[in-house]
Design a protein around this motif. Structure first.
Motif, PDB file in Angstrom:
ATOM      1  N   VAL A 219       0.837  -1.203   0.000  1.00  0.00           N
ATOM      2  CA  VAL A 219       0.000   0.000   0.000  1.00  0.00           C
ATOM      3  C   VAL A 219       0.873   1.254   0.000  1.00  0.00           C
ATOM      4  O   VAL A 219       0.609   2.211  -0.748  1.00  0.00           O
ATOM      5  CB  VAL A 219      -0.953  -0.010   1.196  1.00  0.00           C
ATOM      6  N   ALA A 220       1.919   1.272   0.819  1.00  0.00           N
ATOM      7  CA  ALA A 220       2.808   2.432   0.874  1.00  0.00           C
ATOM      8  C   ALA A 220       3.489   2.668  -0.465  1.00  0.00           C
ATOM      9  O   ALA A 220       3.595   3.809  -0.935  1.00  0.00           O
ATOM     10  CB  ALA A 220       3.850   2.244   1.981  1.00  0.00           C
ATOM     11  N   LEU A 221       3.957   1.597  -1.109  1.00  0.00           N
ATOM     12  CA  LEU A 221       4.606   1.739  -2.403  1.00  0.00           C
ATOM     13  C   LEU A 221       3.610   2.189  -3.472  1.00  0.00           C
ATOM     14  O   LEU A 221       3.966   2.970  -4.365  1.00  0.00           O
ATOM     15  CB  LEU A 221       5.256   0.416  -2.813  1.00  0.00           C
ATOM     16  N   SER A 222       2.369   1.713  -3.394  1.00  0.00           N
ATOM     17  CA  SER A 222       1.356   2.145  -4.352  1.00  0.00           C
ATOM     18  C   SER A 222       1.096   3.639  -4.225  1.00  0.00           C
ATOM     19  O   SER A 222       1.000   4.360  -5.233  1.00  0.00           O
ATOM     20  CB  SER A 222       0.062   1.358  -4.140  1.00  0.00           C
ATOM     21  N   PHE A 223       0.983   4.133  -2.995  1.00  0.00           N
ATOM     22  CA  PHE A 223       0.792   5.564  -2.793  1.00  0.00           C
ATOM     23  C   PHE A 223       1.995   6.355  -3.298  1.00  0.00           C
ATOM     24  O   PHE A 223       1.840   7.439  -3.882  1.00  0.00           O
ATOM     25  CB  PHE A 223       0.561   5.849  -1.307  1.00  0.00           C
ATOM     26  N   ALA A 224       3.205   5.838  -3.080  1.00  0.00           N
ATOM     27  CA  ALA A 224       4.401   6.524  -3.548  1.00  0.00           C
ATOM     28  C   ALA A 224       4.421   6.609  -5.072  1.00  0.00           C
ATOM     29  O   ALA A 224       4.745   7.653  -5.649  1.00  0.00           O
ATOM     30  CB  ALA A 224       5.650   5.803  -3.040  1.00  0.00           C
ATOM     31  N   VAL A 225       4.067   5.516  -5.730  1.00  0.00           N
ATOM     32  CA  VAL A 225       4.050   5.498  -7.193  1.00  0.00           C
ATOM     33  C   VAL A 225       3.040   6.505  -7.729  1.00  0.00           C
ATOM     34  O   VAL A 225       3.336   7.292  -8.648  1.00  0.00           O
ATOM     35  CB  VAL A 225       3.735   4.075  -7.702  1.00  0.00           C
ATOM     36  N   LEU A 226       1.836   6.512  -7.171  1.00  0.00           N
ATOM     37  CA  LEU A 226       0.819   7.461  -7.617  1.00  0.00           C
ATOM     38  C   LEU A 226       1.245   8.897  -7.337  1.00  0.00           C
ATOM     39  O   LEU A 226       0.976   9.804  -8.143  1.00  0.00           O
ATOM     40  CB  LEU A 226      -0.512   7.155  -6.930  1.00  0.00           C
ATOM     41  N   GLY A 227       1.920   9.128  -6.208  1.00  0.00           N
ATOM     42  CA  GLY A 227       2.384  10.471  -5.895  1.00  0.00           C
ATOM     43  C   GLY A 227       3.450  10.958  -6.846  1.00  0.00           C
ATOM     44  O   GLY A 227       3.460  12.126  -7.249  1.00  0.00           O
ATOM     45  N   ILE A 269      -2.856   8.219 -21.162  1.00  0.00           N
ATOM     46  CA  ILE A 269      -1.851   7.151 -21.035  1.00  0.00           C
ATOM     47  C   ILE A 269      -1.308   7.106 -19.608  1.00  0.00           C
ATOM     48  O   ILE A 269      -1.162   6.027 -19.008  1.00  0.00           O
ATOM     49  CB  ILE A 269      -0.721   7.372 -22.053  1.00  0.00           C
ATOM     50  N   THR A 270      -1.025   8.277 -19.043  1.00  0.00           N
ATOM     51  CA  THR A 270      -0.551   8.331 -17.657  1.00  0.00           C
ATOM     52  C   THR A 270      -1.607   7.808 -16.701  1.00  0.00           C
ATOM     53  O   THR A 270      -1.298   7.062 -15.754  1.00  0.00           O
ATOM     54  CB  THR A 270      -0.184   9.781 -17.296  1.00  0.00           C
ATOM     55  N   PHE A 271      -2.868   8.164 -16.948  1.00  0.00           N
ATOM     56  CA  PHE A 271      -3.945   7.700 -16.077  1.00  0.00           C
ATOM     57  C   PHE A 271      -4.089   6.184 -16.134  1.00  0.00           C
ATOM     58  O   PHE A 271      -4.335   5.540 -15.106  1.00  0.00           O
ATOM     59  CB  PHE A 271      -5.267   8.360 -16.482  1.00  0.00           C
ATOM     60  N   ILE A 272      -3.960   5.596 -17.320  1.00  0.00           N
ATOM     61  CA  ILE A 272      -4.087   4.143 -17.442  1.00  0.00           C
ATOM     62  C   ILE A 272      -3.005   3.442 -16.627  1.00  0.00           C
ATOM     63  O   ILE A 272      -3.269   2.441 -15.934  1.00  0.00           O
ATOM     64  CB  ILE A 272      -4.025   3.730 -18.926  1.00  0.00           C
ATOM     65  N   ILE A 273      -1.791   3.965 -16.673  1.00  0.00           N
ATOM     66  CA  ILE A 273      -0.706   3.375 -15.880  1.00  0.00           C
ATOM     67  C   ILE A 273      -1.004   3.522 -14.391  1.00  0.00           C
ATOM     68  O   ILE A 273      -0.866   2.570 -13.608  1.00  0.00           O
ATOM     69  CB  ILE A 273       0.635   4.028 -16.242  1.00  0.00           C
ATOM     70  N   CYS A 274      -1.440   4.717 -13.981  1.00  0.00           N
ATOM     71  CA  CYS A 274      -1.755   4.940 -12.568  1.00  0.00           C
ATOM     72  C   CYS A 274      -2.954   4.099 -12.135  1.00  0.00           C
ATOM     73  O   CYS A 274      -3.010   3.636 -10.986  1.00  0.00           O
ATOM     74  CB  CYS A 274      -2.046   6.422 -12.321  1.00  0.00           C
ATOM     75  N   ALA A 275      -3.921   3.888 -13.040  1.00  0.00           N
ATOM     76  CA  ALA A 275      -5.078   3.070 -12.701  1.00  0.00           C
ATOM     77  C   ALA A 275      -4.661   1.636 -12.410  1.00  0.00           C
ATOM     78  O   ALA A 275      -5.258   0.969 -11.558  1.00  0.00           O
ATOM     79  CB  ALA A 275      -6.100   3.105 -13.832  1.00  0.00           C
ATOM     80  N   GLY A 276      -3.631   1.161 -13.111  1.00  0.00           N
ATOM     81  CA  GLY A 276      -3.116  -0.175 -12.818  1.00  0.00           C
ATOM     82  C   GLY A 276      -2.577  -0.268 -11.404  1.00  0.00           C
ATOM     83  O   GLY A 276      -2.864  -1.228 -10.674  1.00  0.00           O
ATOM     84  N   TYR A 281      -3.544  -1.396  -5.526  1.00  0.00           N
ATOM     85  CA  TYR A 281      -3.760  -0.933  -4.152  1.00  0.00           C
ATOM     86  C   TYR A 281      -5.098  -1.417  -3.620  1.00  0.00           C
ATOM     87  O   TYR A 281      -5.198  -1.922  -2.485  1.00  0.00           O
ATOM     88  CB  TYR A 281      -3.674   0.587  -4.126  1.00  0.00           C
ATOM     89  N   VAL A 282      -6.166  -1.274  -4.424  1.00  0.00           N
ATOM     90  CA  VAL A 282      -7.496  -1.711  -3.983  1.00  0.00           C
ATOM     91  C   VAL A 282      -7.493  -3.211  -3.719  1.00  0.00           C
ATOM     92  O   VAL A 282      -8.076  -3.694  -2.733  1.00  0.00           O
ATOM     93  CB  VAL A 282      -8.543  -1.330  -5.036  1.00  0.00           C
ATOM     94  N   ARG A 283      -6.836  -3.962  -4.577  1.00  0.00           N
ATOM     95  CA  ARG A 283      -6.771  -5.410  -4.389  1.00  0.00           C
ATOM     96  C   ARG A 283      -6.024  -5.762  -3.100  1.00  0.00           C
ATOM     97  O   ARG A 283      -6.429  -6.669  -2.364  1.00  0.00           O
ATOM     98  CB  ARG A 283      -6.077  -6.051  -5.584  1.00  0.00           C
ATOM     99  N   SER A 284      -4.953  -5.042  -2.794  1.00  0.00           N
ATOM    100  CA  SER A 284      -4.198  -5.293  -1.583  1.00  0.00           C
ATOM    101  C   SER A 284      -5.032  -5.005  -0.340  1.00  0.00           C
ATOM    102  O   SER A 284      -5.030  -5.764   0.623  1.00  0.00           O
ATOM    103  CB  SER A 284      -2.917  -4.445  -1.554  1.00  0.00           C
ATOM    104  N   VAL A 285      -5.787  -3.892  -0.382  1.00  0.00           N
ATOM    105  CA  VAL A 285      -6.644  -3.551   0.755  1.00  0.00           C
ATOM    106  C   VAL A 285      -7.736  -4.596   0.929  1.00  0.00           C
ATOM    107  O   VAL A 285      -8.046  -5.021   2.055  1.00  0.00           O
ATOM    108  CB  VAL A 285      -7.254  -2.153   0.550  1.00  0.00           C
ATOM    109  N   ALA A 286      -8.337  -5.033  -0.186  1.00  0.00           N
ATOM    110  CA  ALA A 286      -9.404  -6.043  -0.105  1.00  0.00           C
ATOM    111  C   ALA A 286      -8.876  -7.361   0.445  1.00  0.00           C
ATOM    112  O   ALA A 286      -9.532  -8.010   1.270  1.00  0.00           O
ATOM    113  CB  ALA A 286     -10.023  -6.254  -1.480  1.00  0.00           C
TER     114      ALA A 286
END
Length: 293
Positions: A219-227, A269-276, A281-286
């Motif tokens: 989760v922390a790495l996902s937030f870092a990537v999106l940031g 294109i950037t949004f599609i990468i971030c959506a991945g 992240y959502v899968r990890s939380v679930a």
């Protein structure tokens, strides 16, 4: 009959409660759809269509140009490389700090936590200026080295390492807080039992701690990537002019080249990468909630 009558009597109250709950969440959901969901689909539609004599027509010309243009691909690759480097450095820096904050019992831990959270209250513009005056050409580091007769350093300013340093500093607080919160599930009894069994620090980290905080790390790495992907100020001020990260690239395409459709395509294109990464992240939380239940 009395139980059935009581349930029948409670049914209208339950329905009213459900309607109240739906009413409370309707506002935020509508706001989310208006400010986020609608602009996403609008941008996707505008990037895929052009004005024709008989109305909008489907066209992939901007996507074909992006993925065939070497400069656009270099910018995308630089963004991905900076993102991966920042994520790795954040884990290397923040995990030891979080481990210390979790298991330290001294007063010094409070000061360490305060220093770790300090970047949260420093605006990106101020941080960029401070880094330029510190590690930029003729900055404080150069002046100190020159004062003691040592050669100057090669400044990371206006290189890919400039925004990397700034983005790592900027993302330390949220990463430390997430990892420290994740370490809260690690039981002191389990750690003490492993120590009594002769486990060293590496064995404790590998076999006791990391398996329990894997979800928090993800989760922390996902937030870092999106940031990092959404960053603009630090890459724009500290980064190179060519190649450039996607944030400054989109801004220059829109403002300097006056090509809004190409800028929208880059944003999609950037949004599609971030959506991945967001789906990850959502899968990890679930998965974390499923384990707890």
């Amino acid at each position: 009959m009395s139980l059935q009558a009581a349930e029948i009597a409670r049914a209208p109250a339950i329905r009213r409660g459900a309607l109240v709950g739906l009413g409370l969440v309707a506002g935020p959901v509508l706001l989310l759809g208006w400010l986020i969901i609608y602009p996403i689909f609008d941008a996707l539609w505008r990037s895929l269509t052009i004005a024709g004599p008989e109305g909008p027509q489907l066209s992939l010309d901007t996507y074909r140009f992006f993925f065939s243009d070497s400069y656009s691909l270099r910018n995308l690759w630089l963004t991905l490389w900076v993102t991966a480097t920042v994520a790795a450095l954040l884990l290397a820096v923040c995990l030891p700090i979080s481990l210390y904050l979790r298991f330290a019992k001294t007063r010094l831990a409070a000061y360490v936590q305060g220093l770790a959270i300090l970047p949260m209250f420093v605006p990106s513009v101020i941080l960029a200026y401070a880094l330029i005056r510190t590690i930029g050409p003729n900055g404080a580091v150069d002046l100190l080295l020159n004062a003691v007769g040592l050669p100057r350093i090669t400044s990371p300013y206006l290189t890919p390492w400039g925004p990397i340093i700034g983005l790592v500093w900027d993302n330390i607080p949220i990463t430390v807080l997430m990892l420290t919160a994740g370490l809260g599930v690690v039981s002191d009894n389990a750690v003490e039992a492993a120590r009594d069994a002769g486990a060293g620090r590496i064995a404790l980290l590998r076999h006791i701690i990391l398996p329990q905080i894997g979800n928090a790390v993800l989760v922390a790495l996902s937030f870092a990537v999106l940031g990092v992907f959404s960053a603009f100020t630090l890459p724009y001020v500290l980064g190179p002019a060519s190649p450039e990260m996607m944030g400054p690239f989109m801004s220059r395409t829109f403002n300097d080249l006056n090509d809004p459709r190409m800028a929208i395509t880059q944003a999609v294109i950037t949004f599609i990468i971030c959506a991945g990464f967001g789906a990850f992240y959502v899968r990890s939380v679930a998965r974390g909630r499923a384990r707890r239940t």
